[in-house]
Motif scaffolding. Sequence first.
Motif, PDB file in Angstrom:
ATOM      1  N   UNK A 143      -0.748  15.391  69.096  1.00  0.00           N
ATOM      2  CA  UNK A 143      -0.614  16.853  69.164  1.00  0.00           C
ATOM      3  C   UNK A 143      -1.952  17.491  69.564  1.00  0.00           C
ATOM      4  N   UNK A 153      -2.546  19.756  73.026  1.00  0.00           N
ATOM      5  CA  UNK A 153      -3.057  21.138  73.069  1.00  0.00           C
ATOM      6  C   UNK A 153      -4.456  21.188  73.685  1.00  0.00           C
ATOM      7  N   UNK A 212       4.678  24.712  72.760  1.00  0.00           N
ATOM      8  CA  UNK A 212       5.753  24.625  71.765  1.00  0.00           C
ATOM      9  C   UNK A 212       5.983  23.181  71.296  1.00  0.00           C
ATOM     10  N   UNK A 254       3.296  22.309  68.889  1.00  0.00           N
ATOM     11  CA  UNK A 254       3.560  22.902  67.565  1.00  0.00           C
ATOM     12  C   UNK A 254       4.557  22.035  66.786  1.00  0.00           C
ATOM     13  N   UNK A 255       5.609  21.632  67.482  1.00  0.00           N
ATOM     14  CA  UNK A 255       6.636  20.819  66.817  1.00  0.00           C
ATOM     15  C   UNK A 255       6.055  19.477  66.381  1.00  0.00           C
ATOM     16  N   UNK A 296       3.026  18.938  65.398  1.00  0.00           N
ATOM     17  CA  UNK A 296       2.232  19.159  64.183  1.00  0.00           C
ATOM     18  C   UNK A 296       3.156  19.211  62.960  1.00  0.00           C
ATOM     19  N   UNK A 297       4.277  19.912  63.085  1.00  0.00           N
ATOM     20  CA  UNK A 297       5.207  19.965  61.955  1.00  0.00           C
ATOM     21  C   UNK A 297       5.845  18.591  61.706  1.00  0.00           C
ATOM     22  N   UNK A 298       6.191  17.863  62.775  1.00  0.00           N
ATOM     23  CA  UNK A 298       6.751  16.518  62.584  1.00  0.00           C
ATOM     24  C   UNK A 298       5.729  15.587  61.927  1.00  0.00           C
ATOM     25  N   UNK A 342       3.490  16.521  59.835  1.00  0.00           N
ATOM     26  CA  UNK A 342       3.486  16.927  58.433  1.00  0.00           C
ATOM     27  C   UNK A 342       4.693  16.325  57.692  1.00  0.00           C
ATOM     28  N   UNK A 343       5.846  16.315  58.359  1.00  0.00           N
ATOM     29  CA  UNK A 343       7.037  15.712  57.745  1.00  0.00           C
ATOM     30  C   UNK A 343       6.846  14.220  57.515  1.00  0.00           C
ATOM     31  N   UNK A 359      -4.105  18.057  55.490  1.00  0.00           N
ATOM     32  CA  UNK A 359      -4.312  19.445  55.917  1.00  0.00           C
ATOM     33  C   UNK A 359      -5.794  19.798  56.019  1.00  0.00           C
ATOM     34  N   UNK A 412      -7.047  18.301  59.163  1.00  0.00           N
ATOM     35  CA  UNK A 412      -6.566  19.061  60.326  1.00  0.00           C
ATOM     36  C   UNK A 412      -7.455  20.282  60.558  1.00  0.00           C
TER      37      UNK A 412
END
Lengths: 321, 321
Positions: A74, A78, A105, A108-109, A111-113, A115-116, A134, A137
Amino acid sequence: MKSVKDYIEYINASFDAMSYPEQPRGLYDPIKYTMQCGGKRLRPMLVLAVAEALGMKPEHAVRQAMGIEMFHNFTLLHDDVMDRADMRRGNPTVHVRWNEATAILSGDAMLTMASQLMGNCPHDKLHEVMSMFNKTAMEIYEGQQYDMDFETRNDVTESEYMYMIRLKTSVLLGCACAVGAVLADASAPVVKAFYDYGLSLGLAFQLQDDLLDTYGDPRVFGKKTGGDILNDKKTFLLITALDRADVRQRAEIESLYGKRSDDKVSRIKAIYDSLNVGEVCRERIAAYIVDAVACLDTIELSEEARAFFVNLAESSSDRKS
Amino acid sequence: MKSVKDYIEYINASFDAMSYPEQPRGLYDPIKYTMQCGGKRLRPMLVLAVAEALGMKPEHAVRQAMGIEMFHNFTLLHDDVMDRADMRRGNPTVHVRWNEATAILSGDAMLTMASQLMGNCPHDKLHEVMSMFNKTAMEIYEGQQYDMDFETRNDVTESEYMYMIRLKTSVLLGCACAVGAVLADASAPVVKAFYDYGLSLGLAFQLQDDLLDTYGDPRVFGKKTGGDILNDKKTFLLITALDRADVRQRAEIESLYGKRSDDKVSRIKAIYDSLNVGEVCRERIAAYIVDAVACLDTIELSEEARAFFVNLAESSSDRKS
């Protein structure tokens, strides 16, 4: 312990087996593309190898290994938008192959994945793993911001530079090691020792990157050398050269800022050579590898595990790509 | 229960009191700027009000309220880069005031800070709060992707549109309510009922947005109306108009795609009026508010709390801005 090659294969196979929602394809296709473009897989390898060295099956750390690698990719995605980079690992970057909105976008996804994936661990480890992740990051964003700030400055000091690469590159290697240790139920001093090992490894790794960009063999390095010089990137080599330069040499370096002439790389390299900055960089790398190995000495490890991490550190200064 | 005004003041004061690292300013200044630009604070209000309605002090839910709002503002910041929007809430957007790289990186940091705020809760709630938050985030990215996909399509159906706004807008209101309920130790059915309340509220809210963009009073709305029409945005109004249009009306609408002529807005509005689409939209909003209130009926609430949530839902169809 597995071999480096086996860890890489295990990580690649885990990403190949990862399932994504079918729709919307515009969101998930670029993520699959990015995650299947390979890379050294150094960070997930550290998660798995540390966990295994401390007696845990690597399967029980593989989601966090993937999370760290997803996060790393990610940041590359970016960064490539921010730097307007066209190629990554021999392939067109996402914002070139798709477009910029898609790159933002999908990143962003990712980064959330990430985290999951990190959070997919036993509940009693969740708080520590997520806090570490975190915090790391945030440090990496700070490192990227300093790196961008340095573009418009010509007075970056060595200590500022080392602080920047510590944030931008090294803390993620430290975090990868520490997460592996936390998952394997290590004591706080062992978690810390592995974190410090990763940190020193990361500094050595980034300095080796700086060295290869100027002194690497383009056939092995995989891309043209001299890019950092052409772009006036404030690397360890340039900063060391400016530190050691006499008035005439400094004037010559400064006269070339912003130029993209054919002889720029060879002229700057000639100054580097006369000031011995390649050797200074190699010595510094060797020192960080000594630091990394010293961290291992405080941890009870099997001969095999110790050898794995020592080799990994030493090979980071031998690598040609 | 506090009043809406008091909740907003409490949320604004919490953001004003939030401490950021001093450096690097290029990373943190845009975040402060974004978080101090105001907004309706609807999402954090939902977290606080639900928690308080279920007997919890709002102070114990304020970090998650801030996390949801920080996340929401991160999505706006990145959406503005993707849409090349220059203004937000009467102020220049971050990529205009700073630059695009800054907007991307600060947004990334806001997503991680949102995650940190969400995770700052009792350990026994952490897994549920983070799972909900991350799942919702993924849905919102999917919604944004569908919204972008719709830009190049002229055959978007009403059900596709409703599915898109459910993802892009409504699930975050549902998540805000559900997180408040989870923090207050609510049972699963109560969490679900509050989630559904937020979802219906979100649908009503987005349809009201569509309505105001065309039919709002520019002096109260805070920006020029007609933007959606000028940009051929596939809103509930346009989709409903196309559904009801005869051959001639459809041809007129299609002849105006891509145009930015002075009379475009008035010509499309005339078609909308003749087909009564404003009224259809208002009826639909009223129906979602009925749905939202029906969800409240399954929850044991004080008269005061019930009145708060009913008023909040009903005021979303009265609002003029």
